[in-house]
Design an enzyme around this catalytic site. Sequence first.
Site, mmCIF file in Angstrom:
data_model
loop_
_atom_site.group_PDB
_atom_site.id
_atom_site.type_symbol
_atom_site.label_atom_id
_atom_site.label_comp_id
_atom_site.label_asym_id
_atom_site.label_seq_id
_atom_site.Cartn_x
_atom_site.Cartn_y
_atom_site.Cartn_z
ATOM 1 N N LYS A 267 36.327 35.720 41.239
ATOM 2 C CA LYS A 267 35.139 36.327 42.025
ATOM 3 C C LYS A 267 35.120 37.866 41.534
ATOM 4 O O LYS A 267 34.205 38.438 41.312
ATOM 5 C CB LYS A 267 35.718 36.474 43.254
ATOM 6 C CG LYS A 267 34.972 37.656 44.268
ATOM 7 C CD LYS A 267 35.352 37.899 45.531
ATOM 8 C CE LYS A 267 34.994 38.839 46.039
ATOM 9 N NZ LYS A 267 35.776 40.242 45.663
ATOM 10 N N ASN A 268 36.505 38.505 41.126
ATOM 11 C CA ASN A 268 36.465 39.803 40.509
ATOM 12 C C ASN A 268 36.060 40.058 39.102
ATOM 13 O O ASN A 268 36.311 41.263 38.606
ATOM 14 C CB ASN A 268 37.646 40.575 41.130
ATOM 15 C CG ASN A 268 37.521 40.708 42.418
ATOM 16 O OD1 ASN A 268 36.533 40.704 43.455
ATOM 17 N ND2 ASN A 268 38.880 41.319 43.085
ATOM 18 N N ARG B 84 29.372 44.508 46.060
ATOM 19 C CA ARG B 84 29.538 46.035 45.619
ATOM 20 C C ARG B 84 29.112 45.901 44.000
ATOM 21 O O ARG B 84 29.094 46.958 43.427
ATOM 22 C CB ARG B 84 31.115 46.447 45.602
ATOM 23 C CG ARG B 84 31.697 46.131 46.898
ATOM 24 C CD ARG B 84 32.835 46.829 47.115
ATOM 25 N NE ARG B 84 32.837 48.187 46.925
ATOM 26 C CZ ARG B 84 32.204 49.072 47.741
ATOM 27 N NH1 ARG B 84 31.558 48.681 48.485
ATOM 28 N NH2 ARG B 84 32.412 50.555 47.247
ATOM 29 N N CYS C 160 33.590 44.172 51.426
ATOM 30 C CA CYS C 160 34.362 43.916 52.687
ATOM 31 C C CYS C 160 34.573 45.535 53.431
ATOM 32 O O CYS C 160 34.845 46.385 52.727
ATOM 33 C CB CYS C 160 35.734 43.407 52.292
ATOM 34 S SG CYS C 160 35.506 41.699 52.159
ATOM 35 N N ASP D 252 44.530 42.239 47.843
ATOM 36 C CA ASP D 252 43.672 40.966 48.411
ATOM 37 C C ASP D 252 44.719 39.900 48.598
ATOM 38 O O ASP D 252 44.291 38.956 48.986
ATOM 39 C CB ASP D 252 42.476 40.635 47.378
ATOM 40 C CG ASP D 252 41.755 41.833 47.064
ATOM 41 O OD1 ASP D 252 41.474 42.656 47.579
ATOM 42 O OD2 ASP D 252 40.877 41.734 45.859
ATOM 43 N N VAL E 77 46.290 50.531 49.247
ATOM 44 C CA VAL E 77 45.205 50.482 48.481
ATOM 45 C C VAL E 77 43.612 50.883 49.444
ATOM 46 O O VAL E 77 42.753 51.680 49.115
ATOM 47 C CB VAL E 77 44.664 49.315 47.628
ATOM 48 C CG1 VAL E 77 43.365 49.564 46.956
ATOM 49 C CG2 VAL E 77 45.829 49.091 46.814
#
Length: 448
Positions: free
Chosen positions: A28-29, A102, A126, A316, A338
């Site tokens: 996903k990232n 984002r 998020c 995450d 973070v």
Amino acid sequence: MTVNGIDDVLLVHGGTPLEGEIRVRGAKNLVPKAMVAALLGSGPSRLRNVPDIRDVRVVRGLLQLHGVTVRPGEEPGELVLDPSHVESANVADIDAHAGSSRIPILLCGPLLHRLGHAFIPGLGGCDIGGRPVDFHFEVLRQFGATIEKRDDGQYLTAPQRLRGTKIRLPYPSVGATEQVLLTAVLAEGVTELSNAAVEPEIEDLICVLQKMGAIIAMDTDRTIRVTGVDKLGGYNHQALSDRLEAASWASAALATEGNIYVRGAQQRTMMTFLNTYRKVGGAFEIDDEGIRFWHPGGQLKSIALETDVHPGFQTDWQQPLVVALTQATGLSIVHETVYESRLGFTSALNQMGAHIQLYRECLGGSDCRFGQRNFLHSAVVSGPTKLQGADLVIPDLRGGFSYLIAALAAQGTSRVHGIDLINRGYENFMEKLVELGAKVELPGGALV
Ligand SMILES: CC(=O)N[C@H]1[C@@H](OP(=O)(O)OP(=O)(O)OC[C@H]2O[C@@H](n3ccc(=O)[nH]c3=O)[C@H](O)[C@@H]2O)O[C@H](CO)[C@@H](O)[C@@H]1O
Ligand SMILES: C=C(OP(=O)(O)O)C(=O)O
């Protein structure tokens, strides 16, 4: 809560270990960023191993609005992205994408190069901290962009070709590093970025850009040097697999005393997670195709855990693992460095029977940006505690998956509300749960 008129809730009957095999696909990232990179090319790009998740659909819509043709390729999970008609794009409907993810901010550099202007609607993602984008706009200014904030978003222009520059990030932000990469590759001259993020997804984005013709060097000290080129072509790339989803399923195996083979999980990108998993008492076995994770029996061990930028323990991974820590014997310490507000999800776990106390202090090791600033960003988890089913409302993506794990590990039935949010980053998660033997039901007794 409803989605398309259907109650957005899942009934979870807990107490059954998750057992079997699931497959994770592209990260996903990484995938949405690789899709954005296609905008920089003069010809079509092929991206393989693309998961069917909402963040991918959002970017696909955004790119199509800008004139990129996106169509399925020959193999399942392949997308072909053709940016040949970007110049004639009609972006009147872009507001529809406000708050969706984002990713829109990463279109700045590519659009400035192609069109000389860009409009970026409000961002989503998020709600786990303030998540400002000041680094992004500062670096874009350094490249020579002008930025005007209006009520509906940010308007950017590049009166001339963007120019390479020397940048030091105040913090190794993943998004800001990607912003620099996607902008520097076509900027005039050399860009030197220090204090860059070096997550595996960033390395994979660099691989994509290099395939397109970019010149990018990474030093061992978080410095990235990009030599701008005049033109980039398309790419053909197999997306790196999702180490965050893989770790979520690994945590589910541990918390439910189960055994899950995660096809697609890769040791190379998960080393820090695997070390922690072993310290907690989880077992795993690695082969060329994936990793098997299981609870070997006996007691799990408490640990001290600090999230950090790569190669540290990825933030995450934190929320799903915390559910497993409620089953470990003794006191575990979790220091989230973070995001300042990523431990709020634990209050619902306490309602289920967990004992998790939050602190403003930096517990368990180093001081971080959030110490002495009134953020409840450290936790002490005391276990093992029996969990009971409850009514849960999903707060964010990883928190949501954590609630599913907690509900599966608990005695009794939970009603988990807001499950559609999980589709943002977990492909076919309900089907995967069923494949692993979870007892889950949609409202009215419908089977998933
Ligand atoms: C879509 C995506 O890839 N999301 C990931 C990405 O988010 P994202 O790229 O948004 O995360 P960043 O690495 O940028 O954020 C890290 C920290 O830097 C701060 N910051 C960031 C930018 C900025 O302009 N100003 C600023 O202060 C943030 O508030 C946060 O405290 O990296 C995070 C850290 O690995 C992951 O948790 C997210 O899953
Ligand atoms: C924080 C996350 O994602 P995003 O940056 O998309 O909100 C996440 O994947 O856990």
